[in-house]
Design an enzyme around this catalytic site. Structure first.
Site, short mmCIF file in Angstrom:
data_model
loop_
_atom_site.label_atom_id
_atom_site.label_comp_id
_atom_site.label_asym_id
_atom_site.label_seq_id
_atom_site.Cartn_x
_atom_site.Cartn_y
_atom_site.Cartn_z
N ASP A 312 0.82 -1.21 0.00
CA ASP A 312 0.00 0.00 0.00
C ASP A 312 0.86 1.26 0.00
OD1 ASP A 312 -2.65 1.36 0.51
OD2 ASP A 312 -1.60 1.98 2.33
N GLU A 366 1.07 -0.34 -5.06
CA GLU A 366 0.13 0.75 -5.32
C GLU A 366 0.96 2.02 -5.37
OE1 GLU A 366 -3.58 3.28 -3.50
OE2 GLU A 366 -1.91 2.60 -2.28
#
Length: 640
Positions: A312, A366
Site C-alpha cells: 500500500d 500501489e
C-alpha cells in the site's frame, strides 16, 4: 505439511547481529512470545526490542497488569530484553510494562504478537502457530508468476462482503465455505484481502495497524486464517494480502514512542508525520525496522501461505514531498531531491528478499505517480516489484466513463493516452475500493444516463478493462452492480440480486470472467507491444475505439470494438488482419445481459477493402454503449 513446534530460547548473538544489520528476515521466530520449555519447566519466552528503556517487564491478567516484578533482562548492548516466565500458557493476555529513560511507565502491546484481544480491548495474546495441517502442496508446487497467464483478482474487505443476520462477522473458517464457491463460480483466479493485520479502528479498513504479525482477531484465530487460505488454494484460488509498510497508527498501545522515544518512526516529526492521514511513517534508515518489516512480509507467506502482497501507498514512502506540497513544506534529501532514498533502498531490499525465498510471489505496488522502474528489477535500480497498479489507467478511464455522453468526444484522449505507457511497467488494472467510497459513488452510479444506460455503461467498463493490456482487479460489489457506494460497515446489498438487472449484471460478469480465461490473446502478451495493435484510435466524433489483442499464435488474435455512445453505429467498417470468416464471440448488449439485443450477423466475411492499415475489412453493427469481440474462424478452433 504440519507446522512443527520449535524450541525457543533467547535470541542468539548471530540472530541479534543480523537484526541490527537489517538482514534478520525471520525475527518472528525469536522475538515476541513463544510457548516453550526451559530447564524442565513449561512457560513462555518473551523477547522485545526497546533499546532506550530502563526497565521492561511483562504485565498480564495473571498479575493485575503490574509488570514491575516480572522483569525481563537486557542482552548486553543489543537493546533487546528477554526472559522466560514459567507457568504461563497459551491464551494468556499480556503487554510489556516499559519504563522510559525519563522515568515514565506505560504498557505496550507486543509488536511481534501472533494474536491480540478482539477490539476495543488491546492486549496481546500468547498464541502458538502450530497445530494446523496444510493440504495445499499441489497448489504450491505448480505456482508460477502469471506474466503469460490469466490474472483476475477479486478485491474484498473481509468484514463487509457478507455478515450474519445479527450483523456480526463470519469467521475465517465460516466465510471460506461461503466465499470460495462464489469465487470459483464467478471465474476469478485470485482473491485480494484488504489488510488483516491487527488494527484498533474498524474504519481504517486495516490500513492503520498495530500488529504486523497478528491476523486480526475480529474474524478468528491464526489457525482459522490458515484454513481459509488453504481452502482457497485447494479450489485453485490464489490469495494476496494488502500489506502496509508505509505508516502505522498512533494509538497508545501500538508502535508510537515504543520505548519512550521515536523508535519505529522517524525522530524528525516532519519526516515521521503522514500529513492528512494522522499516522506515522516507519524510519527506514534503521536496520532493526527493516528487519521487522521484511520479516513481517515473509511471515505472511511462510506461516499463512499467502501468494503475494499488495504493498500500500508506495508513493507516500518514496517521496519526501508526499502530501506536503502545500501543507507544512518538506525537507529535501542531501542532493536536494524529493526522493526518500532510505525507503527506496528498503523496497529494493524487501523485493530482493521476497523473490529469494519465493521466486513466484506476487509483489504488487500501489504507486500513484509516474515513478520510473517500479517493476524493474532492484539490481537494475528499479524498485523490484513484479506488478504495479496502473493508477493512471484507472483515473483516466473513470474520468471518461463518468463524463456525460456529449462531453466524451472532447475527452477521447483519456481512452488513447493510457496505451502510451501501458507496457512501461507490468500493469494491473484496478477498479478498487478507493474509487467507490467517501462520496465517489459506486461504479454503477458513476455511469451517466438512465437506469438501463447505467448498466450498459458498467458492462462496457468491465469488458473494456478485460480487453485492455494488463492484469485485472475488481472490488466486491462491482460484479453485480452495487448501487450505493461501499458503506464500509455493512455487508454488500445482496438483496439487489432479487432485481432482474442486477442478476443479469452478475451473470454478465461471470461469463466475461470465464471468457477471459479461455482467450490467450487477453493475457498471454499483456506486458509487451506485440500483444496490442490499434485499428482506429481517432474516431473521437463517434466515441468509438477499435484495436486488436494478440496471443502467441496468430489464430488467437481478437478484434475489439467499443462504442462509448448511447446510439448504435450501423455498417461500421473495421480493418481485419487476414481474409476469412469472422464471428462475434462477445456482445455486451445481449438481452440476457440486460442489453437491447443489437448485434452483428453471426458470420462476417471479410472484403478486400483496405481499412485501418489492413488489407481486409468487415462491416459490423455496434450497439449503443457496447463492447463486441470478433474472432476469425479456423477449422481447428474449438467452439467457445
Amino acid at each position: 505439511m504440519s507446522q512443527k513446534r520449535t524450541v525457543y530460547g533467547e535470541p542468539t548473538p548471530e540472530e541479534l547481529y543480523l537484526f541490527h544489520e537489517g538482514t534478520n528476515y525471520h525475527t518472528y521466530r525469536h522475538f515476541g512470545s513463544h510457548v516453550t520449555s526451559e530447564n524442565g519447566e513449561s512457560g513462555v519466552r518473551f523477547s522485545v526490542w526497546a533499546p532506550h528503556a530502563t526497565h521492561v517487564g511483562v504485565a498480564g491478567d495473571w498479575n493485575n497488569w503490574d509488570g514491575e516484578h516480572y522483569q525481563l533482562h537486557k542482552l548486553s548492548n543489543s537493546g533487546v530484553w528477554t526472559g522466560f516466565l514459567p507457568n504461563i500458557h497459551e491464551g494468556t493476555l499480556y503487554k510489556y510494562h516499559i519504563t522510559s529513560s525519563n522515568g515514565d511507565s506505560f504498557l505496550k502491546a507486543d509488536p511481534y504478537a501472533h494474536y491480540a484481544e478482539v477490539r476495543p480491548a488491546t492486549a496481546s495474546v500468547v498464541a502458538s502457530l502450530s497445530g494446523y495441517t496444510w493440504n495445499d502442496a499441489v497448489w504450491r508446487r505448480k505456482r508460477r508468476a502469471p506474466y503469460r497467464k490469466p490474472l483476475n483478482i477479486y478485491e474484498m474487505h473481509f468484514g463487509t462482503w457478507k455478515q450474519k443476520e445479527d450483523g456480526s462477522f463470519y469467521s475465517y473458517r465460516e466465510l471460506a465455505d461461503i466465499l470460495i464457491p462464489y469465487l470459483v463460480d464467478m471465474g476469478y483466479t485470485h482473491l485480494e484481502l484488504m489488510p488483516l493485520t491487527e488494527h484498533p479502528y474498524d474504519l481504517s479498513w486495516g490500513y492503520q495497524s498495530t500488529g504486523y504479525f497478528a491476523p486480526t482477531s475480529r474474524y478468528g484465530t491464526p489457525q482459522e486464517l490458515m484454513y481459509f487460505v488453504d481452502a482457497c488454494h485447494q479450489a485453485n484460488i490464489g490469495v494476496i494480502l494488502d500489506w502496509v509498510p508505509g505508516h502505522f497508527t498512533k494509538d497508545a498501545h501500538g508502535l508510537r514512542m515504543f520505548d519512550g522515544t521515536p523508535l519505529y518512526e522517524y525522530a524528525d516529526p516532519d519526516r515521521a508525520e503522514k500529513i492528512g492521514w494522522g499516522t506515522l511513517s516507519f524510519d527506514f534508515s534503521k536496520p532493526e525496522v527493516r528487519s521487522f518489516l521484511i520479516s513481517s512480509a515473509l511471515y505472511w507467506m511462510e506461516m499463512f501461505h499467502f501468494d503475494g502482497l499488495r504493498v500500500d501507498a508506495v508513493t507516500s514512502m518514496i517521496r519526501l514531498d508526499f502530501g506536503r506540497e502545500t501543507v507544512g513544506g518538506w525537507k529535501p534529501n542531501e542532493q536536494g531531491g524529493a526522493e526518500n532514498k532510505e525507503a527506496i533502498l528498503f523496497l529494493q531490499q524487501l523485493n530482493k528478499t521476497i523473490f529469494q525465498y519465493y521466486p513466484h510471489a506476487l509483489m504488487m505496488a500501489e504507486e500513484s505517480s509516474a515513478w520510473p522502474g517500479v517493476t524493474k528489477p532492484a539490481h537494475e535500480n528499479g524498485l523490484g516489484f513484479n506488478y504495479k497498479w496502473s493508477m493512471g489507467w484507472m483515473n483516466d478511464t473513470l474520468d471518461y466513463m463518468e463524463s456525460d455522453f456529449e462531453q466524451r468526444p472532447e475527452k477521447h484522449n483519456l481512452l488513447t493516452f493510457p496505451i502510451t505507457y501501458a507496457f512501461a511497467e507490468n500493469a494491473t488494472l484496478p477498479l478498487s475500493h478507493d474509487e467507490v467510497v467517501h462520496g465517489k459513488k459506486s461504479l454503477l452510479d458513476k455511469m451517466p444516463g438512465a437506469y438501463e444506460q447505467k448498466f450498459a455503461g458498467l458492462r462496457l467498463l468491465l469488458a473494456y478493462q478485460m480487453t485492455h493490456p494488463g492484469k485485472k482487479l475488481l472490488f466486491m460489489g462491482g460484479e453485480f452492480g452495487q448501487f450505493i457506494e461501499w458503506k464500509d460497515q455493512d455487508q454488500l446489498d445482496w438483496l439487489l440480486l432479487e432485481y432482474d438487472m442486477h442478476q443479469k449484471m452478475k451473470n454478465y460478469t461471470r461469463e466475461l470472467n470465464h471468457l477471459y480465461l479461455q482467450l490467450p490473446a487477453l493475457w498471454e502478451q499483456d506486458h509487451e507491444w506485440q500483444g496490442y495493435e490499434w485499428l482506429n484510435a481517432d474516431d473521437a466524433a463517434r466515441s468509438v475505439i477499435t484495436y486488436m489483442r494478440k496471443g502467441k499464435k496468430t489464430n488467437d488474435t481478437l478484434i475489439i470494438a467499443i462504442n462509448f455512445q448511447p446510439i448504435p453505429q450501423v455498417n461500421y467498417r473495421v480493418g481485419v488482419p487476414k481474409a476469412g470468416t469472422y464471428e462475434e464471440i462477445w456482445n455486451s448488449d445481449e438481452p440476457r445481459f440486460g442489453g437491447t439485443g443489437g448485434r452483428t450477423e453471426s458470420l462476417l466475411f471479410s472484403e478486400k477493402v483496405p481499412f485501418h492499415q489492413q488489407e481486409q475489412s468487415i462491416e459490423i453493427t455496434l450497439p449503443p454503449l457496447s463492447v463486441i469481440i470478433l474472432k476469425r474462424r479456423t477449422s481447428s478452433r474449438r467452439k467457445l
